[in-house]
Write a protein that holds these residues in place. Structure first.
Motif, mmCIF file in Angstrom:
data_model
loop_
_atom_site.group_PDB
_atom_site.id
_atom_site.type_symbol
_atom_site.label_atom_id
_atom_site.label_comp_id
_atom_site.label_asym_id
_atom_site.label_seq_id
_atom_site.Cartn_x
_atom_site.Cartn_y
_atom_site.Cartn_z
ATOM 1 N N ASP A 203 0.810 -1.224 0.000
ATOM 2 C CA ASP A 203 0.000 0.000 0.000
ATOM 3 C C ASP A 203 0.837 1.265 0.000
ATOM 4 O O ASP A 203 0.309 2.367 -0.013
ATOM 5 N N GLU A 234 -3.082 -12.128 3.930
ATOM 6 C CA GLU A 234 -2.390 -11.052 3.250
ATOM 7 C C GLU A 234 -1.815 -11.446 1.897
ATOM 8 O O GLU A 234 -1.538 -10.601 1.056
ATOM 9 N N ASP B 222 5.326 -10.711 12.845
ATOM 10 C CA ASP B 222 4.918 -9.945 11.678
ATOM 11 C C ASP B 222 3.386 -9.996 11.570
ATOM 12 O O ASP B 222 2.795 -11.055 11.693
ATOM 13 N N SER B 224 1.455 -9.954 9.203
ATOM 14 C CA SER B 224 0.851 -10.667 8.074
ATOM 15 C C SER B 224 0.841 -12.183 8.272
ATOM 16 O O SER B 224 0.381 -12.914 7.414
ATOM 17 N N LYS B 249 5.056 -4.335 11.302
ATOM 18 C CA LYS B 249 4.540 -4.171 9.930
ATOM 19 C C LYS B 249 3.040 -3.921 9.897
ATOM 20 O O LYS B 249 2.349 -4.336 8.980
ATOM 21 N N ASP B 251 1.858 -1.186 9.390
ATOM 22 C CA ASP B 251 1.615 -0.150 8.385
ATOM 23 C C ASP B 251 1.169 -0.807 7.087
ATOM 24 O O ASP B 251 0.814 -0.148 6.126
ATOM 25 N N SER B 252 1.156 -2.130 7.074
ATOM 26 C CA SER B 252 0.691 -2.836 5.887
ATOM 27 C C SER B 252 -0.821 -2.916 5.942
ATOM 28 O O SER B 252 -1.467 -2.322 6.779
ATOM 29 N N HIS B 253 -1.348 -3.723 5.085
ATOM 30 C CA HIS B 253 -2.773 -3.914 4.978
ATOM 31 C C HIS B 253 -3.236 -4.985 5.969
ATOM 32 O O HIS B 253 -4.417 -5.147 6.238
ATOM 33 N N ALA B 254 -2.277 -5.703 6.555
ATOM 34 C CA ALA B 254 -2.590 -6.858 7.390
ATOM 35 C C ALA B 254 -3.482 -6.498 8.560
ATOM 36 O O ALA B 254 -3.343 -5.440 9.157
#
Ligand SMILES: Nc1nc2c(ncn2[C@@H]2O[C@H](COP(=O)(O)OP(=O)(O)OP(=O)(O)O)[C@@H](O)[C@H]2O)c(=O)[nH]1
Ligand SMILES: Nc1nc2c(ncn2[C@@H]2O[C@H](COP(=O)(O)OP(=O)(O)OP(=O)(O)O)[C@@H](O)[C@H]2O)c(=O)[nH]1
Ligand SMILES: [Mg+2]
Ligand SMILES: [Mg+2]
Lengths: 363, 306
Positions: A203, A234, B222, B224, B249, B251-254
């Motif tokens: 993203d 994910e 993590d 994800s 992490k 800041d990911s979409h996870a």
């Protein structure tokens, strides 16, 4: 006599009521194997749709039919429809006096640099000259990590110039370094350029744009997405967004997108079952029917064929939670080119489709 | 924050139930299904989800429930109590003791973000006035010492490591001894990534733990991570006394549901969240605050504080 058999085989029609509980059980089973939730859902739906209204002999249990259909579905999903020989392509590029370039991309920490080093080892074993381009100019220690691998690999293979690191330190533009590395490889007669890139979140638009720039500017022969087997739901989002960014942010008519997947850390997912692997197992089943959900725009399927190194190694350890393999191939229709099974140079394998499917279907 | 997505889905499901005219087993069933899907999509362990569903069902008995009783409130309360017990291990988050050397050891799977997070945490403690140091006990990963060295230098944190010593146990012992002698308040020990399937790596972790005698062991994971998380987290905490969890992490979409499973597996609370690759991308995690944020609505908050 005929009518007797007919009545036996015609049996009953499969209806949705009978299917529903069996499909639900299958769905939960797939989730437990780490298949992403919505893909597990779609898989059982497609199995349900294909069975709905069919007749079954009264001797066969619905559960058995569902199992068989799902097994077939998973097998064809994981089976490449065309094999591309990386080594053959390298040789073809060489005839054109062009180095063959492979770009590694993926989210943070999945194993891009380590598996790049393993692939370097494999290429060196096959008498190739390899240039490693250090295009992760962001993460601390990224350049030294590659230098350490280069030195180790060089010590393992005669002729210190067979593997060389091309680096410009930190903070520089990765696309420009990749460009210069390829030019350097052309000049110096390297066979292959392996481009390491920084990990990035799917993203993170600025970083995804930077990756697209690197790929658009240098059009590597092969773009490999590196993902880890540990990943859960994910997996889908990562792949879809990497692919989409490569399409959307490129200003080209035919942007380069992901050609294949390297699935790493196979050794970190649960209990292992010994799987007897032979050459015969690796001769993949024909790609019978492209499932409706497989995007037809991704016809390329690669495999690292040829080298005895890979084929002779017994892919003996397989995990029970192999679902990430399904989520990833389902998402892009892209093949899993290599599987990472550990932290040493030997730990690079080919996906054994039958073994993965049986691990998925096992209790 | 990403885990918030999960909260929205759950409060949405509860709101749907509130709109139903009659609350019967069917309505409860579909509510529980919606919640289960939301949890599974967030990578919460399949078995935990099943357990949560079962527990909620078991406290709600439609036959015995008096007609006048507010079924909605009972169901809502049951849902939230189960969610809370999933997230909150009921153990306070470890804090360093003033006036002594606090040793913190980082452990976790390969590439989970240990080395990056070590420096972030060191930086955080340093900014709070603690005299902080870093020890690199990863001799396995190529470039590991360079990575820690470059990070520590940028953050101006004293560090210890070696290019020549191959035994992480030796380095860990030497580093901790040196910084203890120099009276550092916080000594953070970074270790190699490892996984439960490789016994020798787990044995090495135990040895590093034995020589450094950490006051806190932090399990870094993590966001994800999928269904493998639970088993790995459990194995780590069976081998060394994991005191807190850091989820990176985010800041990911996870959606970070694996993290919730890790809390359940280790019995340790999430202390911090990693939200980026930079030095300051570390946020404290407050279970209580998180739960109430997850719940969102005021009237429901009243339910759980009881
Ligand atoms: N167990 C196991 N560990 C692996 C495998 N592949 C890589 N690793 C480990 O995963 C960690 C991260 O690997 P890297 O190669 O640095 O990952 P990366 O994707 O380049 O990371 P960034 O560049 O920081 O995004 C290292 O500790 C590797 O040794 C594998 O197949 N199995
Ligand atoms: N986006 C993002 N990246 C992170 C975060 N934390 C760590 N990373 C990245 O994840 C990758 C792996 O981080 P490391 O700190 O090297 O992980 P590690 O656990 O020390 O890895 P090993 O020592 O090989 O086991 C690097 O690219 C980091 O920059 C985070 O919160 N957000
Ligand atoms: Mg890397
Ligand atoms: Mg590290």
């Amino acid at each position: 006599v005929f009518s007797f058999f007919k009545s036996l085989t015609s049996g009953t029609t499969i209806n949705s009521e009978a299917l529903a509980p069996v499909l639900e059980q299958m769905r939960l089973h797939l989730c437990e194997k780490n298949v992403a939730q919505d893909i597990a859902q779609k898989l059982v739906e497609s199995v349900g749709a294909s069975l709905q209204g069919q007749t079954k002999s009264s001797f066969t249990r619905i559960a058995t039919i569902v199992r068989d259909t799902l097994t077939k579905t998973l097998t064809s999903l994981l089976t490449p429809n065309r094999r591309v020989d990386i080594l053959r392509d390298v040789i073809a590029a060489k005839a054109q006096k062009e180095p063959y370039s492979i770009c590694f991309c993926g989210v943070n920490g999945v194993g891009k640099s380590t598996n790049l080093a393993k692939i370097t080892y494999w290429l060196l074993q096959n008498d190739m000259r390899v240039l490693i381009a250090a295009c992760d100019t962001f993460r601390a220690g990224a350049v030294e990590q590659l230098r350490t691998h280069r030195n180790k690999l060089s010590a393992l293979h005669e002729g210190s110039d067979r593997v060389v690191l091309y680096e410009k330190g930190y903070g520089k533009d990765p696309a420009a370094i990749a460009h210069d590395a390829i030019a350097f490889a052309r000049e110096q007669g390297f066979d292959v350029v392996l481009i390491d890139t920084a990990g990035r979140m799917q993203d993170n638009e600025p970083l995804m744009r930077a990756l697209t720039k690197l790929i658009a500017m240098n059009t590597p022969n092969l773009v490999l997405f590196v993902g880890e087997a540990l990943v859960g739901n994910e997996a889908v989002d990562q792949l879809v967004k990497f692919n989409k960014a490569l399409q959307d942010f490129s200003h080209q008519d035919h942007p380069r997108t992901i050609d294949g997947i390297v699935l790493t850390k196979f050794d970190t997912i649960d209990d292992k079952v010994p799987v007897d692997d032979t050459r015969a197992n690796l001769s993949l089943l024909p790609f019978i029917s492209l499932l409706p959900f497989l995007p037809s725009s991704y016809p390329l399927v690669f495999s690292c064929c040829g080298p005895d190194f890979l084929f002779s190694r017994v892919f003996s350890l397989l995990s029970f939670q192999v679902g990430a393999a399904i989520s990833m191939t389902y998402t892009t229709g892209q093949p899993i080119v290599f599987v990472g099974t550990g932290q040493s140079y030997h730990d690079l394998k080919k996906l054994n489709v039958q073994a993965v499917v049986s691990a998925l279907m096992s209790a | 924050m990403v885990l918030g997505d999960l909260g929205r889905r759950i409060t949405g499901a509860l709101r749907n139930m509130a709109n139903a005219t009659v609350i019967d087993e069917e309505v409860l069933g579909s509510l529980l299904n919606e919640i289960s899907v939301a949890l599974l999509e967030s990578d919460v362990n399949v078995k935990l989800v099943a357990k949560l569903k079962k527990n909620i069902k078991s406290v709600i008995d439609f036959d015995e429930m008096a007609a006048g009783l507010n079924k909605r409130r009972i169901i809502q309360r049951a849902v939230f109590q189960e969610l809370c017990s999933l997230i909150d291990p009921g153990k306070p988050i470890w804090q360093p003791t003033k006036g002594k050397s606090n040793v913190i050891m980082f452990v976790g799977l390969q590439g989970s973000g240990k080395t990056t997070t070590c420096t972030k945490l060191a930086h955080l403690y340093q900014s709070k006035g603690f005299k902080t140091s870093l020890v690199c006990a990863d001799t396995f990963r190529a470039g590991a010492f360079d990575q820690l060295k470059q990070n520590a230098t940028k953050a101006r944190i004293p560090f210890y490591g070696s290019y020549t010593e191959a035994d992480p146990v030796v380095i860990a012992a030497e580093g901790v001894e040196r910084f203890k002698k120099e009276q550092f308040d916080i000594i953070i020990v970074d270790t190699s990534g490892r996984h439960k399937q490789e016994d020798s790596l787990f044995e090495e972790m135990l040895q590093v733990s034995n020589v450094t005698k950490p006051d806190n062991v932090i399990f870094v994971m993590d966001a994800s991570i999928g269904q493998a998380c639970e088993a790995q987290a459990r194995a780590f905490s069976d081998k060394v006394p994991v005191g807190s969890v850091i989820v990176t992490k985010l800041d990911s979409h996870a959606k970070g549901g694996g993290a919730l499973s890790a809390v359940a597996a280790t019995g340790s609370a999430i202390a911090y969240l990693g939200t980026g690759e930079h030095l300051t991308d570390l946020e404290p995690f407050e279970t209580k605050a998180f739960v109430s944020k997850l719940l969102g609505m005021g009237d429901i908050q009243g339910l759980i504080s009881k």
